[in-house]
Write a protein that holds these residues in place. Structure first.
Motif, mmCIF file in Angstrom:
data_model
loop_
_atom_site.group_PDB
_atom_site.id
_atom_site.type_symbol
_atom_site.label_atom_id
_atom_site.label_comp_id
_atom_site.label_asym_id
_atom_site.label_seq_id
_atom_site.Cartn_x
_atom_site.Cartn_y
_atom_site.Cartn_z
ATOM 1 N N GLY A 79 -17.729 -9.845 4.788
ATOM 2 C CA GLY A 79 -18.497 -10.661 3.854
ATOM 3 C C GLY A 79 -18.610 -10.046 2.467
ATOM 4 O O GLY A 79 -19.341 -10.551 1.624
ATOM 5 N N ARG A 81 -17.752 -8.764 -1.408
ATOM 6 C CA ARG A 81 -17.295 -9.498 -2.600
ATOM 7 C C ARG A 81 -16.631 -8.517 -3.569
ATOM 8 O O ARG A 81 -17.159 -7.436 -3.814
ATOM 9 N N TRP A 96 -3.646 -10.594 3.195
ATOM 10 C CA TRP A 96 -4.485 -11.795 3.228
ATOM 11 C C TRP A 96 -5.139 -11.991 4.588
ATOM 12 O O TRP A 96 -6.214 -12.584 4.684
ATOM 13 N N VAL A 99 -8.318 -10.193 4.295
ATOM 14 C CA VAL A 99 -9.230 -10.923 3.415
ATOM 15 C C VAL A 99 -9.907 -12.046 4.202
ATOM 16 O O VAL A 99 -11.126 -12.227 4.133
ATOM 17 N N VAL A 100 -9.120 -12.769 5.009
ATOM 18 C CA VAL A 100 -9.669 -13.894 5.776
ATOM 19 C C VAL A 100 -10.555 -13.405 6.914
ATOM 20 O O VAL A 100 -11.697 -13.855 7.064
ATOM 21 N N MET A 103 -13.735 -12.033 5.816
ATOM 22 C CA MET A 103 -14.491 -13.020 5.029
ATOM 23 C C MET A 103 -14.799 -12.500 3.623
ATOM 24 O O MET A 103 -15.914 -12.622 3.117
ATOM 25 N N LEU A 104 -13.792 -11.891 2.987
ATOM 26 C CA LEU A 104 -13.976 -11.322 1.653
ATOM 27 C C LEU A 104 -13.842 -12.394 0.586
ATOM 28 O O LEU A 104 -13.072 -13.336 0.728
ATOM 29 N N THR A 105 -14.579 -12.232 -0.483
ATOM 30 C CA THR A 105 -14.484 -13.115 -1.632
ATOM 31 C C THR A 105 -13.927 -12.312 -2.796
ATOM 32 O O THR A 105 -14.476 -11.277 -3.157
ATOM 33 N N LEU A 106 -12.824 -12.773 -3.365
ATOM 34 C CA LEU A 106 -12.223 -12.161 -4.541
ATOM 35 C C LEU A 106 -12.413 -13.115 -5.710
ATOM 36 O O LEU A 106 -12.126 -14.308 -5.594
ATOM 37 N N LYS A 107 -12.904 -12.582 -6.815
ATOM 38 C CA LYS A 107 -13.143 -13.431 -7.978
ATOM 39 C C LYS A 107 -12.602 -12.750 -9.222
ATOM 40 O O LYS A 107 -12.951 -11.607 -9.516
#
Length: 170
Positions: A79, A81, A96, A99-100, A103-107
């Protein structure tokens, strides 16, 4: 600068990575819990040194170096970020699947959003004199704008902190 902002936002542990000894020393003076020379130490080893059993909740990748983001992804908590501020100079291979499944968020943060971040930081600085004093030590060189080439050379050298070009002194 990120150290002071993260501390102000309530970060429990702050680890900074770089390869420049002067910048790592500056990070320590600004209150980083750990300043890691990634040319000799892996981030996972730093996590252990900080007593962290899980990964980092927040990551800010500012270098654009092709190995920085993959290593950050490998050391994030579920989770987590990641804010991407550094511009990569080449393609970066990303796992990836991790990442999935984590549950990572990349911004990506660039342009207008970066300016909005600066406005928020200005508000924090005006409300916190201690934070303001810490941030001011990050600026290690101020030059007239006409000395821009020297300023860029200083920034590239990795020998100091932020270099400011003063447009009121041409």
């Amino acid at each position: 600068m990120a150290i002071a902002v993260a501390r102000h936002a309530g970060a429990r542990k702050i680890a900074i990575t770089d390869v420049s000894r002067p910048r790592l020393d500056l990070a320590r003076r600004l209150g980083a819990d750990l300043a890691i020379d990634v040319s000799t130490t892996r981030v996972r080893d730093a996590q252990r040194e900080l007593g962290m059993r899980e990964g980092f909740d927040i990551g800010m990748e500012m270098s654009g170096h092709p190995t920085a983001l993959p290593e950050m992804i490998d050391n994030m908590n579920h989770g987590g970020r990641i804010a991407m501020l550094g511009l990569p100079s080449q393609d970066i291979t990303i796992d990836w699947g991790k990442v999935v499944t984590h549950m990572l968020t990349l911004k990506g943060i660039y342009g207008r959003e970066m300016y909005e971040t600066w406005y928020a930081m200005s508000a924090m600085l005006s409300s916190n004199p201690v934070l303001h004093a810490g941030i001011s030590t990050v600026v290690t060189d101020t030059l007239p704008a006409s000395d821009w080439e020297k300023g860029f050379d200083l920034a590239r050298s990795g020998s100091g902190g932020k270099v400011v070009l003063d447009w009121t002194r041409l």
